[in-house]
Scaffold this motif. Structure first.
Motif, mmCIF file in Angstrom:
data_model
loop_
_atom_site.group_PDB
_atom_site.id
_atom_site.type_symbol
_atom_site.label_atom_id
_atom_site.label_comp_id
_atom_site.label_asym_id
_atom_site.label_seq_id
_atom_site.Cartn_x
_atom_site.Cartn_y
_atom_site.Cartn_z
ATOM 1 N N GLU A 1 0.821 -1.208 0.000
ATOM 2 C CA GLU A 1 0.000 0.000 0.000
ATOM 3 C C GLU A 1 0.856 1.261 0.000
ATOM 4 O O GLU A 1 0.489 2.269 -0.600
ATOM 5 C CB GLU A 1 -0.934 0.002 1.215
ATOM 6 N N ALA A 2 1.994 1.208 0.685
ATOM 7 C CA ALA A 2 2.881 2.374 0.718
ATOM 8 C C ALA A 2 3.380 2.703 -0.685
ATOM 9 O O ALA A 2 3.443 3.872 -1.077
ATOM 10 C CB ALA A 2 4.066 2.110 1.653
ATOM 11 N N ILE A 3 3.715 1.679 -1.454
ATOM 12 C CA ILE A 3 4.190 1.896 -2.828
ATOM 13 C C ILE A 3 3.062 2.448 -3.693
ATOM 14 O O ILE A 3 3.251 3.412 -4.443
ATOM 15 C CB ILE A 3 4.718 0.579 -3.430
ATOM 16 N N LYS A 4 1.882 1.846 -3.576
ATOM 17 C CA LYS A 4 0.738 2.300 -4.380
ATOM 18 C C LYS A 4 0.396 3.751 -4.083
ATOM 19 O O LYS A 4 0.182 4.555 -4.997
ATOM 20 C CB LYS A 4 -0.484 1.419 -4.092
ATOM 21 N N LEU A 5 0.339 4.088 -2.805
ATOM 22 C CA LEU A 5 -0.022 5.437 -2.389
ATOM 23 C C LEU A 5 0.960 6.465 -2.946
ATOM 24 O O LEU A 5 0.566 7.492 -3.500
ATOM 25 C CB LEU A 5 -0.054 5.522 -0.859
ATOM 26 N N GLN A 6 2.242 6.176 -2.819
ATOM 27 C CA GLN A 6 3.248 7.132 -3.255
ATOM 28 C C GLN A 6 3.309 7.236 -4.778
ATOM 29 O O GLN A 6 3.541 8.322 -5.321
ATOM 30 C CB GLN A 6 4.605 6.746 -2.673
ATOM 31 N N ALA A 7 3.066 6.125 -5.461
ATOM 32 C CA ALA A 7 3.029 6.157 -6.929
ATOM 33 C C ALA A 7 1.872 7.025 -7.414
ATOM 34 O O ALA A 7 2.011 7.825 -8.345
ATOM 35 C CB ALA A 7 2.902 4.744 -7.486
ATOM 36 N N LYS A 8 0.717 6.890 -6.752
ATOM 37 C CA LYS A 8 -0.455 7.692 -7.118
ATOM 38 C C LYS A 8 -0.246 9.171 -6.809
ATOM 39 O O LYS A 8 -0.868 10.031 -7.441
ATOM 40 C CB LYS A 8 -1.690 7.179 -6.376
ATOM 41 N N ASP A 9 0.619 9.460 -5.858
ATOM 42 C CA ASP A 9 0.912 10.860 -5.522
ATOM 43 C C ASP A 9 1.831 11.507 -6.545
ATOM 44 O O ASP A 9 1.985 12.726 -6.569
ATOM 45 C CB ASP A 9 1.556 10.950 -4.136
ATOM 46 N N GLY A 10 2.488 10.679 -7.384
ATOM 47 C CA GLY A 10 3.346 11.230 -8.422
ATOM 48 C C GLY A 10 4.836 11.051 -8.202
ATOM 49 O O GLY A 10 5.639 11.675 -8.901
ATOM 50 N N VAL A 11 5.231 10.204 -7.264
ATOM 51 C CA VAL A 11 6.656 9.964 -7.018
ATOM 52 C C VAL A 11 7.305 9.389 -8.281
ATOM 53 O O VAL A 11 6.753 8.496 -8.924
ATOM 54 C CB VAL A 11 6.855 8.996 -5.830
ATOM 55 N N ASP A 12 8.486 9.895 -8.625
ATOM 56 C CA ASP A 12 9.142 9.508 -9.876
ATOM 57 C C ASP A 12 10.069 8.306 -9.755
ATOM 58 O O ASP A 12 10.233 7.549 -10.698
ATOM 59 C CB ASP A 12 9.946 10.699 -10.419
ATOM 60 N N PHE A 13 10.706 8.148 -8.599
ATOM 61 C CA PHE A 13 11.558 6.980 -8.396
ATOM 62 C C PHE A 13 11.516 6.574 -6.931
ATOM 63 O O PHE A 13 11.295 7.396 -6.054
ATOM 64 C CB PHE A 13 13.007 7.237 -8.846
ATOM 65 N N MET A 14 11.673 5.279 -6.683
ATOM 66 C CA MET A 14 11.581 4.756 -5.315
ATOM 67 C C MET A 14 12.711 3.782 -5.038
ATOM 68 O O MET A 14 13.070 2.977 -5.895
ATOM 69 C CB MET A 14 10.257 4.017 -5.110
ATOM 70 N N THR A 15 13.233 3.851 -3.821
ATOM 71 C CA THR A 15 14.181 2.852 -3.363
ATOM 72 C C THR A 15 13.391 1.765 -2.646
ATOM 73 O O THR A 15 12.747 2.028 -1.636
ATOM 74 C CB THR A 15 15.229 3.455 -2.408
ATOM 75 N N ILE A 16 13.413 0.581 -3.215
ATOM 76 C CA ILE A 16 12.700 -0.566 -2.657
ATOM 77 C C ILE A 16 13.725 -1.550 -2.110
ATOM 78 O O ILE A 16 14.587 -2.028 -2.853
ATOM 79 C CB ILE A 16 11.843 -1.274 -3.727
ATOM 80 N N HIS A 17 13.628 -1.863 -0.826
ATOM 81 C CA HIS A 17 14.601 -2.746 -0.188
ATOM 82 C C HIS A 17 14.264 -4.223 -0.437
ATOM 83 O O HIS A 17 13.956 -4.980 0.475
ATOM 84 C CB HIS A 17 14.674 -2.467 1.313
ATOM 85 N N SER A 18 14.362 -4.622 -1.701
ATOM 86 C CA SER A 18 14.043 -5.999 -2.067
ATOM 87 C C SER A 18 15.261 -6.916 -1.978
ATOM 88 O O SER A 18 15.145 -8.129 -2.120
ATOM 89 C CB SER A 18 13.487 -6.035 -3.499
ATOM 90 N N GLY A 19 16.425 -6.332 -1.754
ATOM 91 C CA GLY A 19 17.646 -7.119 -1.697
ATOM 92 C C GLY A 19 17.952 -7.688 -0.324
ATOM 93 O O GLY A 19 18.919 -8.432 -0.146
ATOM 94 N N VAL A 20 17.137 -7.333 0.661
ATOM 95 C CA VAL A 20 17.330 -7.844 2.020
ATOM 96 C C VAL A 20 16.396 -9.037 2.210
ATOM 97 O O VAL A 20 15.191 -8.865 2.348
ATOM 98 C CB VAL A 20 17.008 -6.761 3.078
ATOM 99 N N ASN A 21 16.939 -10.247 2.213
ATOM 100 C CA ASN A 21 16.084 -11.424 2.366
ATOM 101 C C ASN A 21 16.548 -12.305 3.526
ATOM 102 O O ASN A 21 17.518 -11.984 4.219
ATOM 103 C CB ASN A 21 16.026 -12.224 1.056
ATOM 104 N N LEU A 22 15.842 -13.391 3.740
ATOM 105 C CA LEU A 22 16.157 -14.270 4.872
ATOM 106 C C LEU A 22 17.561 -14.852 4.776
ATOM 107 O O LEU A 22 18.222 -15.068 5.794
ATOM 108 C CB LEU A 22 15.127 -15.399 4.954
ATOM 109 N N LYS A 23 18.014 -15.090 3.550
ATOM 110 C CA LYS A 23 19.367 -15.607 3.363
ATOM 111 C C LYS A 23 20.388 -14.585 3.853
ATOM 112 O O LYS A 23 21.375 -14.939 4.521
ATOM 113 C CB LYS A 23 19.597 -15.925 1.886
ATOM 114 N N ALA A 24 20.150 -13.311 3.543
ATOM 115 C CA ALA A 24 21.060 -12.249 3.985
ATOM 116 C C ALA A 24 21.052 -12.141 5.507
ATOM 117 O O ALA A 24 22.105 -11.929 6.132
ATOM 118 C CB ALA A 24 20.641 -10.927 3.357
ATOM 119 N N VAL A 25 19.870 -12.277 6.111
ATOM 120 C CA VAL A 25 19.759 -12.225 7.580
ATOM 121 C C VAL A 25 20.534 -13.377 8.203
ATOM 122 O O VAL A 25 21.236 -13.199 9.215
ATOM 123 C CB VAL A 25 18.280 -12.285 8.013
ATOM 124 N N GLU A 26 20.418 -14.540 7.590
ATOM 125 C CA GLU A 26 21.143 -15.719 8.086
ATOM 126 C C GLU A 26 22.652 -15.475 8.066
ATOM 127 O O GLU A 26 23.362 -15.813 9.026
ATOM 128 C CB GLU A 26 20.792 -16.922 7.207
#
Length: 230
Positions: free
Chosen positions: A152-177
């Motif tokens: 929802e945070a991504i959807k909301l900000q995209a609808k507001d007109g944000v041009d680029f977003m940093t998405i922390h998709s590179g942090v996963n369970l393997k990295a935590v391990e």
């Protein structure tokens, strides 16, 4: 919500390009054809949400001039909208090519919209910040976030007109391990990354931005939001 305009990539593939690409090519000292070729090949991006008009768009990537990003944003102790707009003004005047709103205090939604409406350059955000703030308001804790809260945070900000977003998709369970097995000297230095690590450890679940990355891409594609991988 129906978005009528086609995104940049689709237009370019159909041989149609917006006028602002001519200005960008001139500023970069390259031909429009070369700029288009690099965009289509994924070597260059032009952050530009489909819902807004940017007075000074820019190209970022291979063969382009180095770009300067300026971080601004409120805090819980200093949530002053006027101050943030003044920061925006000073940053652009000083040569910033893009602005990133990292607000974590006050009415972050209102502040973001004001920054977007006032900025002549592309505006970026880190959605996990707002997702965390909303989780504290709704659930009392960041670790109690639900999967839909992340999206929802991504959807909301995209609808507001944000041009680029940093998405922390590179942090996963393997990295935590790996982090747990081989601790770093100062742990997780990324604020967004630390939010996600805490959430994953508490819930014993995979990072939603990693597990449902295709859904993230679909949202960003719909509004032509440029992705910055965190």
């Amino acid at each position: 919500m129906k978005v009528i305009k086609k995104n940049l990539l689709r237009n370019l593939k159909e041989g149609v390009f917006p006028g602002y690409l001519k200005n960008i090519a001139r500023e970069e000292g390259v031909s429009v054809d070369l700029l288009v070729k690099k965009i289509l090949s994924g070597r260059v991006v032009v952050p530009h949400n489909i819902l807004r008009t940017i007075k000074e768009p820019c190209a970022i990537g291979e063969g382009m001039k180095v770009k300067i990003n300026a971080n601004i944003g409120s805090s819980e102790k200093y949530p002053d909208l006027k101050v943030e707009l003044e920061k925006l003004k000073v940053a652009v005047h000083s040569g910033a090519d893009t602005i990133m709103d990292l607000s974590t205090g006050g009415d972050v939604g209102k502040l973001r919209k004001e920054i977007i409406n006032s900025s002549p350059v592309p505006v970026g955000t880190v959605p996990i910040y707002e997702a965390a703030l909303r989780a504290i308001e709704k659930h009392g804790s960041i670790v109690k976030m639900k999967r839909k809260d992340f999206m929802e945070a991504i959807k909301l900000q995209a609808k507001d007109g944000v041009d680029f977003m940093t998405i922390h998709s590179g942090v996963n369970l393997k990295a935590v391990e790996i982090l747990e097995k081989y601790p770093r000297l100062i742990g997780v230095v990324s604020r967004g990354g630390s939010f996600l690590v805490a959430w994953m450890i508490h819930n014993e679940k995979e990072n939603p931005y990693y597990e449902y990355f295709d859904e993230v891409l679909e949202i960003l594609k719909r509004y032509d939001v440029t992705l910055s991988l965190g």
